[in-house]
Design an enzyme around this catalytic site. Structure first.
Site, short mmCIF file in Angstrom:
data_model
loop_
_atom_site.label_atom_id
_atom_site.label_comp_id
_atom_site.label_asym_id
_atom_site.label_seq_id
_atom_site.Cartn_x
_atom_site.Cartn_y
_atom_site.Cartn_z
N ASP A 1 -2.99 -3.61 5.67
CA ASP A 1 -3.17 -4.31 6.83
C ASP A 1 -3.62 -3.48 8.24
OD1 ASP A 1 -3.23 -6.33 5.16
OD2 ASP A 1 -1.55 -7.14 5.91
N GLU B 1 -1.99 -23.21 4.31
CA GLU B 1 -1.15 -23.09 3.19
C GLU B 1 0.20 -23.56 3.53
OE1 GLU B 1 -2.60 -19.12 0.96
OE2 GLU B 1 -0.94 -18.83 2.20
N GLY C 1 -3.79 -15.60 13.20
CA GLY C 1 -3.95 -13.91 12.84
C GLY C 1 -2.92 -12.99 12.98
N LYS D 1 6.00 -17.21 -0.43
CA LYS D 1 4.79 -18.21 -0.06
C LYS D 1 4.45 -19.18 -1.55
CE LYS D 1 1.00 -18.13 -0.72
NZ LYS D 1 0.03 -17.33 0.28
N TYR E 1 11.45 -2.82 -6.26
CA TYR E 1 10.46 -1.98 -5.69
C TYR E 1 11.31 -0.76 -5.13
CZ TYR E 1 6.46 -4.81 -5.06
OH TYR E 1 5.21 -5.41 -5.60
N GLY F 1 0.89 -1.03 -0.16
CA GLY F 1 0.02 0.01 0.09
C GLY F 1 0.77 1.25 0.04
N CYS G 1 3.96 -8.84 1.87
CA CYS G 1 3.62 -9.46 0.52
C CYS G 1 4.91 -10.01 -0.10
CB CYS G 1 2.81 -8.63 -0.18
SG CYS G 1 2.52 -9.51 -1.77
N ALA H 1 10.36 5.41 11.72
CA ALA H 1 9.71 6.77 11.61
C ALA H 1 8.78 6.84 12.51
CB ALA H 1 9.05 7.35 10.20
N HIS I 1 -13.33 -27.19 -24.24
CA HIS I 1 -12.87 -28.38 -24.01
C HIS I 1 -11.79 -29.15 -24.24
CE1 HIS I 1 -14.77 -32.41 -22.66
NE2 HIS I 1 -14.43 -32.60 -23.87
N CYS J 1 3.04 -13.48 0.66
CA CYS J 1 2.39 -13.81 -0.76
C CYS J 1 3.64 -14.25 -1.68
CB CYS J 1 1.68 -12.94 -1.44
SG CYS J 1 0.86 -11.82 -0.40
N GLU K 1 -14.49 -25.35 -17.84
CA GLU K 1 -15.54 -25.52 -18.34
C GLU K 1 -16.87 -25.94 -17.28
OE1 GLU K 1 -16.25 -28.72 -21.25
OE2 GLU K 1 -14.36 -29.66 -20.37
N GLU L 1 11.16 3.09 5.86
CA GLU L 1 10.77 1.87 6.09
C GLU L 1 12.05 1.14 6.91
OE1 GLU L 1 8.81 -0.95 5.13
OE2 GLU L 1 9.90 -1.92 6.37
N TYR M 1 -5.58 -19.25 6.62
CA TYR M 1 -4.79 -19.00 5.24
C TYR M 1 -3.61 -19.51 5.55
CZ TYR M 1 -8.05 -15.66 3.12
OH TYR M 1 -9.00 -14.92 2.54
N ILE M 2 -2.72 -19.07 6.65
CA ILE M 2 -1.30 -19.57 6.50
C ILE M 2 -1.28 -20.87 7.30
CG2 ILE M 2 0.91 -18.53 7.67
CD1 ILE M 2 -0.17 -15.98 7.86
P1 NDP Z 1 -6.69 -16.19 9.63
O1 NDP Z 1 -7.62 -15.00 10.02
O2 NDP Z 1 -6.92 -16.68 8.11
O3 NDP Z 1 -6.76 -17.45 10.76
C1 NDP Z 1 -6.62 -17.37 11.98
C2 NDP Z 1 -6.90 -18.62 12.87
O4 NDP Z 1 -6.50 -18.60 14.00
C3 NDP Z 1 -8.47 -19.03 12.60
O5 NDP Z 1 -8.36 -20.54 12.68
C4 NDP Z 1 -8.76 -18.68 14.15
O6 NDP Z 1 -9.45 -19.53 14.61
C5 NDP Z 1 -7.38 -18.86 14.85
N1 NDP Z 1 -7.46 -17.82 16.11
C6 NDP Z 1 -7.29 -16.47 15.57
N2 NDP Z 1 -7.05 -15.85 17.07
C7 NDP Z 1 -6.65 -16.66 17.72
C8 NDP Z 1 -6.14 -16.84 19.18
N3 NDP Z 1 -6.25 -15.56 19.82
N4 NDP Z 1 -5.81 -17.77 19.64
C9 NDP Z 1 -5.77 -18.84 19.17
N5 NDP Z 1 -6.26 -19.04 17.61
C10 NDP Z 1 -6.73 -17.91 17.15
O7 NDP Z 1 -5.11 -15.90 9.97
P2 NDP Z 1 -3.69 -16.11 9.54
O8 NDP Z 1 -2.69 -15.77 10.71
O9 NDP Z 1 -3.79 -17.62 8.87
O10 NDP Z 1 -3.56 -14.93 8.19
C11 NDP Z 1 -3.61 -13.76 8.45
C12 NDP Z 1 -4.25 -12.75 7.46
O11 NDP Z 1 -3.55 -12.74 6.43
C13 NDP Z 1 -5.54 -13.51 6.81
O12 NDP Z 1 -6.70 -13.22 7.49
C14 NDP Z 1 -5.47 -13.03 5.37
O13 NDP Z 1 -6.33 -11.69 5.31
C15 NDP Z 1 -3.97 -12.77 5.13
N6 NDP Z 1 -3.39 -13.89 4.27
C16 NDP Z 1 -3.86 -14.04 3.02
C17 NDP Z 1 -3.46 -15.12 2.42
C18 NDP Z 1 -3.95 -15.31 0.85
O14 NDP Z 1 -4.47 -14.41 0.45
N7 NDP Z 1 -3.83 -16.50 0.25
C19 NDP Z 1 -2.14 -15.98 2.70
C20 NDP Z 1 -2.01 -15.98 4.05
C21 NDP Z 1 -2.38 -14.71 4.73
P3 NDP Z 1 -11.16 -19.56 14.29
O15 NDP Z 1 -11.46 -21.02 13.67
O16 NDP Z 1 -11.88 -19.40 15.53
O17 NDP Z 1 -11.49 -18.40 13.36
#
Ligand code: NDP
Length: 450
Positions: free
Chosen positions: A305, A183, A264, A52, A100, A17, A44, A116, A439, A49, A444, A36, A179-180
Site C-alpha cells: 500500500d 462493508e 480512503g 473484518k 506470522y 508484503g 490485513c 525504524a 445444478h 481484511c 451455474e 515493526e 469498500y470500508i
Molecule cells: P475507497 O477508495 O474504497 O473509497 C473512498 C471513499 O471516500 C470514496 O467514496 C470517495 O469518494 C471518498 N473520498 C475519498 N477522498 C475523500 C476526501 N478527501 N474527502 C471525503 N471523501 C473522500 O477507500 P476505503 O477507505 O473504503 O478503503 C481504502 C482502500 O482499502 C480501498 O481502496 C481498497 O483498496 C482497500 N480495501 C479493500 C477491501 C477489500 O478488498 N474488500 C476492504 C477494505 C479496504 P468518491 O465517491 O468521490 O470516490
C-alpha cells in the site's frame, strides 16, 4: 552476499508484503531483519481484511437466524453479544500475529519490535538508538486511514477503532462510499445499529460496474441503511450527553452516537528518512517505484500500500514475493502483472468483480456484448427474502473473449475466484457455454448466460 553490511535485507514494516518478502529472501539465503512498530501482520491481519471478514460472518447470522424460521427452525431467546464477538475476533488476531512472528523466526529473520528510520544510504536507526546497516532496504509500511480535517474531526473514529468499540453505537454515520464504508455499513446494520452513509460524490464504489452499484444501493436501502450524497462535513459537536451533533453540507444537523470516517487510505511515508536518501514520492506521498518495485534509489525497494498501486493484500504479497525472488533468488528478475486483478466488497450481499466494467469496455473496445442474469437465489425464495442477485459478463464482440465478470449476491467472492482464472486466461464466452452447469447452484448462471 556482502558481509560489509549487518544484513543483506532490512525490511521496514511487517505487514503482508514485508513478511512475504522477508521470509522468501531469507529462504534464498539472505540475512534478513524486519522492523515493526506496531504488531506483526500489518493492516490485513491486525485491523483489516481478516478481523473484518470475521465480523461479516458474525453479522450475517442476523439474517440467517431470521431465514432459518422459514426452513422450519424455531430459535428461542436469540441475543447478540457484541463484546463476545469482538473478543473472539481479537483473540484470533493475536493467534495469527503469533503465527506470522513464528514464520519469520523459523526463517531466521530477526524482528525488531520498534520503529525504524533510514538515516543513511545503507543505514537504519531503530527507536532504541541502535544503528544497523543493510545492502538492500525494503519499505513496506502500508497506509493509514485518511481523516479529513474540519471542526470537531477529533471526534471521529476509523475502521482501526471500530474493531475495539466498548459497545455498539445506536446510530452511526459512516463517511465515504468505498469498500470500508459499505462493508462496515453492512456489519453495523446487521447488528441493529441505525446506519447512515454520507459520501462527497453521488455514488458508491466508483470503480465497480454501475449495475452492481445500483443493486447494492437498492438492497442496502431496503435493509434500512440511509444514504446522503454530494455532502461534506461542516462540523461535529460533542454534546453534554456524549452524542455527536453532525453538520453536513446541504443537510439538517443530525445526532449520532458515533461517526466513522472511511474516505480512503494514505501511504505511510512520513518520518521514515526517505528524503535523506533521495527516495522520490508521488502526489499522495506514495513511494514511486518501477515494475520491479525499485524506488529512485538503486538499493531501496517498496511494496504494498505504501506504493499506492493496487491497495489489496494479495497484490502486496505478490509484490513482496517478486521482489525477494528477483533480488535474492537464483532466477531472472520478474515483475508483478497488475492487470485483471479480481476484487470483492464484503458488503451484505457481497460484490465481486474482475476485468472491465461495462462502461470501461464500451469506451475501450467499442463493440461489446453484455450478458446478464438477474435472479433470486433459491435460498432467498424459501426464506421469503426478496433480494435478487445480479451477474454480468462483458464480452469483446470482435473475438468472443470475456473481458469482465461482475457479480452481486451470496458467496459472490467465493465464486469469482474461480471465474477470474478464466478471464485471466483469456477464455471466451463459447468456453463457458461449453461447460456443463452444476445444478442447482448460483454459480451455474455463469455458464447459462443467453
Ligand atoms: P475507497 O477508495 O474504497 O473509497 C473512498 C471513499 O471516500 C470514496 O467514496 C470517495 O469518494 C471518498 N473520498 C475519498 N477522498 C475523500 C476526501 N478527501 N474527502 C471525503 N471523501 C473522500 O477507500 P476505503 O477507505 O473504503 O478503503 C481504502 C482502500 O482499502 C480501498 O481502496 C481498497 O483498496 C482497500 N480495501 C479493500 C477491501 C477489500 O478488498 N474488500 C476492504 C477494505 C479496504 P468518491 O465517491 O468521490 O470516490
Amino acid at each position: 552476499m556482502a558481509d560489509e553490511y549487518d544484513y543483506d535485507l532490512f525490511t521496514i514494516g511487517a505487514g503482508s508484503g514485508g513478511v512475504r518478502a522477508s521470509r522468501v529472501a531469507a529462504a534464498h539465503g539472505a540475512r534478513v531483519a524486519v522492523a515493526e512498530e506496531y504488531r506483526v501482520g500489518g493492516t490485513c491481519v491486525i485491523r483489516g481484511c481478516v478481523p473484518k471478514k470475521m465480523l461479516v460472518y458474525g453479522a450475517h447470522f442476523a439474517e440467517d437466524l431470521v431465514d432459518a424460521q422459514h426452513f422450519g427452525w424455531t430459535i428461542e431467546g436469540k441475543r447478540f453479544d457484541w463484546a463476545a464477538l469482538r473478543d473472539h475476533v481479537q483473540n484470533d488476531v493475536t493467534r495469527l500475529e503469533g503465527l506470522y512472528g513464528q514464520t519469520l523466526g523459523n526463517h531466521n529473520v530477526t524482528i525488531f519490535a520498534e520503529r525504524a528510520t533510514i538515516t543513511g544510504p545503507h543505514e537504519i536507526t531503530l527507536a532504541s538508538g541502535k544503528t544497523v546497516t543493510a545492502k538492500t532496504i525494503l519499505v513496506a509500511t502500508g497506509a493509514r486511514p485518511l481523516v479529513p480535517t474540519f471542526p470537531g474531526s477529533e471526534h471521529v473514529i476509523t475502521s482501526n477503532e471500530a474493531f475495539h468499540l466498548e459497545q455498539l453505537p445506536r446510530r452511526i454515520l459512516i463517511a465515504g462510499g468505498g469498500y470500508i464504508a459499505n462493508e462496515f455499513a453492512g456489519i453495523f446494520n446487521e447488528f441493529g445499529c441505525k446506519v447512515t452513509i454520507a459520501n462527497r460524490s453521488d455514488t458508491i464504489l466508483r470503480s465497480y460496474d454501475a449495475s452492481l452499484r445500483d443493486r447494492l444501493l437498492q438492497i442496502s436501502m431496503v435493509k434500512g441503511i440511509g444514504f446522503l450524497f454530494n455532502t461534506e462535513f461542516e462540523s461535529i459537536e460533542k454534546q453534554a450527553d456524549g452524542t455527536l451533533l453532525v453538520r453536513l453540507s446541504g443537510q439538517e444537523p443530525c445526532e449520532y452516537d458515533a461517526v466513522m470516517v472511511a474516505t480512503g487510505r494514505i501511504p505511510n511515508t512520513e518520518g521514515l528518512g526517505l528524503e535523506t536518501v533521495g527516495v522520490e514520492l508521488g502526489k499522495k506521498g506514495e513511494i514511486l517505484v518501477d515494475a520491479f518495485s525499485k524506488t529512485s534509489v538503486d538499493h531501496i525497494y517498496a511494496v504494498g500500500d505504501v506504493t499506492d498501486r493496487v491497495q489489496l493484500t494479495p497484490v502486496a504479497i505478490r509484490e513482496g514475493q517478486a521482489f525477494a525472488d528477483s533480488v535474492f533468488g537464483p532466477g531472472e528478475p520478474y515483475a508483478v502483472d497488475h492487470s485483471c486483478v479480481p476484487s470483492a466488497v464484503f458488503s451484505h450481499p457481497p460484490i465481486a468483480a474482475v476485468g472491465m466494467t461495462e462502461s470501461e469496455a464500451r469506451n475501450t473496445l467499442g463493440n461489446i456484448k453484455v450478458f446478464q442474469s438477474d435472479f433470486r437465489p433459491m435460498k432467498n425464495v424459501v426464506a421469503g427474502r426478496n433480494e435478487r442477485s445480479l451477474y454480468k459478463m462483458i464480452v469483446d464482440a470482435a473475438n468472443d473473449r470475456i473481458v469482465g465478470i461482475h457479480m452481486i449476491g451470496p458467496e459472490a467472492p467465493e465464486i469469482m475466484q474461480a471465474a477470474a482464472i478464466a478471464v485471466k486466461a483469456r477464455l471466451t464466452k463459447a468456453d463457458f457455454d461449453a461447460t456443463v452447469a452444476i445444478h442447482p447452484t448460483m454459480a451455474e448462471e455463469l455458464v447459462l448466460f443467453k
